[in-house]
Each structure stands twice: as C-alpha cells, then as structure tokens.
Motif scaffolding. Structure first.
Motif, PDB file in Angstrom:
ATOM      1  N   LYS A 107       1.603  -0.681  -8.147  1.00 40.59           N
ATOM      2  CA  LYS A 107       2.516   0.257  -8.084  1.00 40.59           C
ATOM      3  C   LYS A 107       3.522  -0.292  -6.952  1.00 40.59           C
ATOM      4  N   ALA A 108       2.971  -0.621  -5.866  1.00 41.18           N
ATOM      5  CA  ALA A 108       4.018  -0.966  -4.889  1.00 41.18           C
ATOM      6  C   ALA A 108       4.699  -1.994  -5.369  1.00 41.18           C
ATOM      7  N   TRP A 109       4.317  -3.105  -5.728  1.00 41.16           N
ATOM      8  CA  TRP A 109       5.022  -4.207  -6.385  1.00 41.16           C
ATOM      9  C   TRP A 109       6.000  -3.979  -7.355  1.00 41.16           C
ATOM     10  N   THR A 110       5.716  -2.983  -7.945  1.00 33.54           N
ATOM     11  CA  THR A 110       6.759  -2.402  -9.267  1.00 33.54           C
ATOM     12  C   THR A 110       7.862  -1.705  -8.551  1.00 33.54           C
ATOM     13  N   LEU A 111       7.414  -0.917  -7.699  1.00 33.13           N
ATOM     14  CA  LEU A 111       8.545  -0.177  -6.946  1.00 33.13           C
ATOM     15  C   LEU A 111       9.570  -0.974  -6.140  1.00 33.13           C
ATOM     16  N   MET A 112       9.073  -1.964  -5.681  1.00 28.19           N
ATOM     17  CA  MET A 112       9.962  -3.181  -5.257  1.00 28.19           C
ATOM     18  C   MET A 112      11.008  -3.489  -6.113  1.00 28.19           C
ATOM     19  N   PHE A 114      11.964  -1.891  -8.908  1.00 30.39           N
ATOM     20  CA  PHE A 114      12.694  -0.526  -9.603  1.00 30.39           C
ATOM     21  C   PHE A 114      13.263   0.697  -8.872  1.00 30.39           C
ATOM     22  N   SER A 115      12.758   0.804  -7.611  1.00 33.89           N
ATOM     23  CA  SER A 115      12.861   2.182  -7.089  1.00 33.89           C
ATOM     24  C   SER A 115      13.356   1.796  -5.528  1.00 33.89           C
ATOM     25  N   ASN A 116      14.059   2.992  -4.940  1.00 32.76           N
ATOM     26  CA  ASN A 116      14.489   3.050  -3.642  1.00 32.76           C
ATOM     27  C   ASN A 116      13.693   3.868  -2.880  1.00 32.76           C
ATOM     28  N   ASP A 117      12.640   4.332  -3.541  1.00 32.01           N
ATOM     29  CA  ASP A 117      11.625   5.139  -2.569  1.00 32.01           C
ATOM     30  C   ASP A 117      10.905   4.542  -1.408  1.00 32.01           C
ATOM     31  N   ARG A 118      11.325   4.321  -0.374  1.00 30.95           N
ATOM     32  CA  ARG A 118      10.872   3.333   0.593  1.00 30.95           C
ATOM     33  C   ARG A 118       9.583   4.056   1.336  1.00 30.95           C
ATOM     34  N   GLU A 119       9.398   5.178   1.272  1.00 30.76           N
ATOM     35  CA  GLU A 119       8.106   5.851   1.883  1.00 30.76           C
ATOM     36  C   GLU A 119       7.120   5.795   0.986  1.00 30.76           C
ATOM     37  N   LEU A 120       7.390   5.873  -0.426  1.00 34.46           N
ATOM     38  CA  LEU A 120       6.452   5.923  -1.340  1.00 34.46           C
ATOM     39  C   LEU A 120       5.870   4.448  -1.414  1.00 34.46           C
ATOM     40  N   LEU A 121       6.846   3.437  -1.318  1.00 39.50           N
ATOM     41  CA  LEU A 121       6.267   2.132  -1.563  1.00 39.50           C
ATOM     42  C   LEU A 121       5.854   1.387  -0.295  1.00 39.50           C
ATOM     43  N   ALA A 122       6.130   1.945   0.893  1.00 38.77           N
ATOM     44  CA  ALA A 122       5.482   1.730   2.100  1.00 38.77           C
ATOM     45  C   ALA A 122       3.912   2.169   1.980  1.00 38.77           C
ATOM     46  N   ASP A 123       3.873   3.383   1.634  1.00 38.97           N
ATOM     47  CA  ASP A 123       2.532   4.247   1.667  1.00 38.97           C
ATOM     48  C   ASP A 123       1.564   3.326   0.657  1.00 38.97           C
ATOM     49  N   TYR A 124       2.158   3.103  -0.408  1.00 46.80           N
ATOM     50  CA  TYR A 124       1.083   2.176  -1.235  1.00 46.80           C
ATOM     51  C   TYR A 124       0.864   0.978  -0.837  1.00 46.80           C
ATOM     52  N   PHE A 125       1.722   0.166  -0.422  1.00 46.64           N
ATOM     53  CA  PHE A 125       1.303  -1.171   0.278  1.00 46.64           C
ATOM     54  C   PHE A 125       0.455  -0.998   1.520  1.00 46.64           C
ATOM     55  N   GLN A 126       0.543  -0.009   2.225  1.00 49.13           N
ATOM     56  CA  GLN A 126      -0.226   0.227   3.483  1.00 49.13           C
ATOM     57  C   GLN A 126      -1.658   0.388   3.208  1.00 49.13           C
ATOM     58  N   ARG A 127      -1.717   1.377   1.881  1.00 44.57           N
ATOM     59  CA  ARG A 127      -3.045   1.773   1.516  1.00 44.57           C
ATOM     60  C   ARG A 127      -3.900   0.457   0.930  1.00 44.57           C
ATOM     61  N   ALA A 128      -3.211  -0.287   0.111  1.00 43.53           N
ATOM     62  CA  ALA A 128      -3.744  -1.269  -0.616  1.00 43.53           C
ATOM     63  C   ALA A 128      -4.164  -2.259   0.497  1.00 43.53           C
ATOM     64  N   ILE A 129      -3.406  -2.696   1.598  1.00 40.96           N
ATOM     65  CA  ILE A 129      -3.752  -3.439   2.414  1.00 40.96           C
ATOM     66  C   ILE A 129      -4.895  -2.981   3.481  1.00 40.96           C
ATOM     67  N   LYS A 130      -4.807  -1.708   3.597  1.00 44.55           N
ATOM     68  CA  LYS A 130      -5.992  -1.058   4.628  1.00 44.55           C
ATOM     69  C   LYS A 130      -7.277  -1.070   3.591  1.00 44.55           C
ATOM     70  N   MET A 131      -7.253  -1.031   2.517  1.00 44.60           N
ATOM     71  CA  MET A 131      -8.459  -1.191   1.665  1.00 44.60           C
ATOM     72  C   MET A 131      -8.972  -2.408   1.637  1.00 44.60           C
ATOM     73  N   GLN A 132      -8.134  -3.541   1.323  1.00 42.75           N
ATOM     74  CA  GLN A 132      -8.547  -4.988   1.095  1.00 42.75           C
ATOM     75  C   GLN A 132      -7.630  -5.667   1.965  1.00 42.75           C
ATOM     76  N   PRO A 133      -7.762  -5.807   3.342  1.00 38.74           N
ATOM     77  CA  PRO A 133      -6.971  -6.579   4.216  1.00 38.74           C
ATOM     78  C   PRO A 133      -7.208  -8.068   3.928  1.00 38.74           C
ATOM     79  N   GLU A 134      -8.264  -8.403   3.088  1.00 37.15           N
ATOM     80  CA  GLU A 134      -8.200  -9.974   2.902  1.00 37.15           C
ATOM     81  C   GLU A 134      -7.258 -10.451   1.920  1.00 37.15           C
ATOM     82  N   MET A 135      -6.578  -9.587   1.206  1.00 38.90           N
ATOM     83  CA  MET A 135      -5.529 -10.045   0.212  1.00 38.90           C
ATOM     84  C   MET A 135      -4.167 -10.284   0.790  1.00 38.90           C
ATOM     85  N   VAL A 136      -3.981 -11.503   1.340  1.00 38.70           N
ATOM     86  CA  VAL A 136      -2.963 -11.951   2.170  1.00 38.70           C
ATOM     87  C   VAL A 136      -1.550 -11.650   1.537  1.00 38.70           C
ATOM     88  N   GLU A 137      -1.583 -11.872   0.227  1.00 38.19           N
ATOM     89  CA  GLU A 137      -0.478 -11.675  -0.560  1.00 38.19           C
ATOM     90  C   GLU A 137       0.251 -10.516  -0.682  1.00 38.19           C
TER      91      GLU A 137
END
Length: 343
Positions: A107-112, A114-137
């Motif tokens: 969802k975060a990558w897609t928002l990058m 097609f969307s200007n919703d910065r807060e939602l995009l940041a939230d999605y990325f931060q949630r994903a990274i927090k859950m799986q910090p080993e995903m460096v990409e």
C-alpha cells in the motif's frame, strides 16, 4: 513513469511494479496485458523471496481474483479468493486490528506513485518496517520518499532523520539511488562530497538503467556540489552507453536546460543549445504526458539561442491557445510572465 522504474532482475520492488502495471493496464482496457503483468508479479515474488508462497502474494492473488471477476470467470475468481484466505490463515497479521506487514508495504509503495497523502504513506511504511525491520528495501524506499518530499529544502533533512538514513544506507549498500540521495543531503549540510560522488557515479554508470538506479540523484549532486558541466558530461556518458534509454535522455535534457537557463556563461555555445533543443524534442515525444512542461522548457531554451526569440514567441503563443486545466494554465501563465520579463 512506471516504464522508467525498470524491471531488471534483482529489483526488490519488481513484484509490486508488475502488480501496479497490471492495474494500470486493466484501467486502460487491456485485460490481456493486465493478466500478463499480474502473473509476472507472482513469479517475481517467488523468485525474490525464494518461496512458492507467502504473505507477499495476498495482494497479487487479490488482484487476480478481481481481474477474473471482471472477466466473468467466477470460478477462477473464487479460486484466487480461496488462495487469499489460505494465505491469511497461514500467515496471520500480528493483531486483528492490523494488516500484514507485506500488505502495508505494498500500500505504501502504491501511494508513493499515486497519492499525495503523506501521513498515510508514512504510517504504512512505518508499520511495515516496525513489523519486519529486516526488510531493508522497505526502509530504503521510505527514506527515498522522505528525500523526494524534501527535495527543495536547502537545509536538507533534519539531523536525526539523516542519521537514520546513514544507517539505512549501510544496511542497503548496493542501492546507489539511496547512496546518491544520502550524498546530496550531506552536501546540503556543507560537507565535501565531491570525491565520494565521483566514485559513486562510476557504479551508477554500471548499474541497469532505471529511475531508481541513482542517475538523477547523482546528477543533482554533480550539478550542485561539483559543477553543472561535469553533470552534463556524466549524463552524456550514460547516454553513450545506453543511447536508446528515454530516461537518460530526460536526465541529459534536464542538465542542459539547467546549464542554459541558470548557468549561462562563455561555455554555453550554440551547439550546446542545439543539443538541448534536440533532446527536448525527443523527450516531448517520449513523455507526452509531460509535454506542456517540456514545451515550456523548450521555448525558454529557444529564447537563449541565436535568433531564437521568434521561435520562442511562437511556441508560447501556441501553448496559450491550448485547452488546459486550471493548474496547467496557472503554470503556463507564470512561466510566460517570467519569459516576458527575462533579459
């Protein structure tokens, strides 16, 4: 623009790219191409994750279910929905209130794109990274997005974000786009990055061409912290290696435009202007959705040419007659006013 992202093997977002291209093709009415891209996405995920199934396929299978539903093949649609259910049971999210990390990342990558919703995009990325910090990409993409959203800030990213970016770059050392953006941010902090930039440029030239290979970012570093002439030379060298790559033509055109419009000196001659005109004409045909901006750029370049004012005037008059959206009109009027008041 998805074409420029690149589909070379090893691209960590290849599955997501194909998913997105499949959706775009469906919206354009090409269901056959959409199906092909969705199937490519599934295969890309299997190759990248070295597994036949996993939570990364939830979105892809959902896309295939959705596509087959629209094609009238309910049996196939139901089959893919069953696969989605099976994956969600096999790989449940951490809590009922949250999606799986893979879904947040998609969802975060897609928002990058097609969307200007910065807060939602940041939230999605931060949630994903927090859950799986080993995903460096995911971390890398998050910081690339942060850089892009702060590109026009002269002081660069805040110190704490820059430190996190340094760590991300160490964790993903082969991502030359992130490396170039990190150099750019350090340059904004008045660090001397010339030598590192030249070393990185050699690596970028060897990298497969894409809008994420680091070329545009390293050209910005060259332009701002080495010289615009060396930036042009680097862009032309890349084009010599890959003469048919439209993305590199766009990069070279940007460098030449910047030189001609903002760095006019004795080194700016008619042959350079002619080269810029030629490249911009190519870019206009290769990127028709950017034609207004590029035609404005081309008109401004003609204005710097020997005996080119008449051509520039005619181009602006033609653009002013176009049926444009309000935002496009505002852009055009603003640029035309600057043109009229220029030396």
């Amino acid at each position: 623009m998805l074409v420029d992202i690149g589909t070379e093997e090893g691209n960590s977002w290849l599955g997501h790219i194909y998913n997105l291209q499949g959706f775009v093709q469906f919206r354009l009415g090409s269901t056959e191409d959409a199906l092909s891209f969705f199937n490519k996405a599934a295969e890309a995920f299997r190759q990248m994750r070295r597994a036949d199934d996993g939570p990364w396929l939830v979105v892809n299978y959902g896309n295939l279910a959705w596509l087959h539903h629209h094609l009238g093949d309910q049996a196939e649609s139901e089959a893919y929905l069953s696969k989605v259910d099976a994956l969600m049971k096999k790989y449940p999210s951490p809590s009922q209130d949250e999606l799986h990390a893979e879904t947040y990342a998609e969802k975060a990558w897609t928002l990058m794109k097609f969307s200007n919703d910065r807060e939602l995009l940041a939230d999605y990325f931060q949630r994903a990274i927090k859950m799986q910090p080993e995903m460096v990409e995911w971390n890398t993409s998050y910081f690339l997005w942060l850089v892009n959203t702060s590109e026009h800030r002269d002081d660069g990213l805040a110190a704490n974000i820059l430190e996190k970016m340094r760590v991300a770059q160490e964790q993903d050392p082969e991502n030359f786009c992130l490396a170039a953006c990190y150099l750019e941010q350090r340059g904004k902090k008045r660090e001397d990055v010339k030598d590192e930039a030249r070393e990185l440029a050699v690596k970028v030239l060897r990298n497969p061409v894409s809008s994420y290979n680091g070329m545009r970012a390293i050209l910005r570093v060259y332009s701002n912290y080495i010289s615009i002439d060396e930036a042009i030379a680097l862009a032309e060298e890349a084009l010599e290696l890959h003469p048919d790559e439209r993305y590199l033509k766009r990069c070279a055109a940007l460098c030449l435009k910047r030189k001609i419009r903002y760095f006019r000196d004795r080194h700016t001659n008619q042959s350079m202007i002619d080269r810029a005109v030629s490249l911009h004409e190519e870019v206009i045909s290769l990127y028709p959705h950017f034609s207004l901006v590029k035609n404005i750029d081309l008109a401004n370049i003609h204005a710097k040419s020997n005996n080119g004012m008449a051509k520039a005037d005619q181009m602006y008059q033609d653009l002013l007659k176009m049926d444009l959206k309000p935002a496009e009109k505002q852009l055009l009027y603003n640029q035309y006013e600057k043109y009229l008041n220029s030396d």
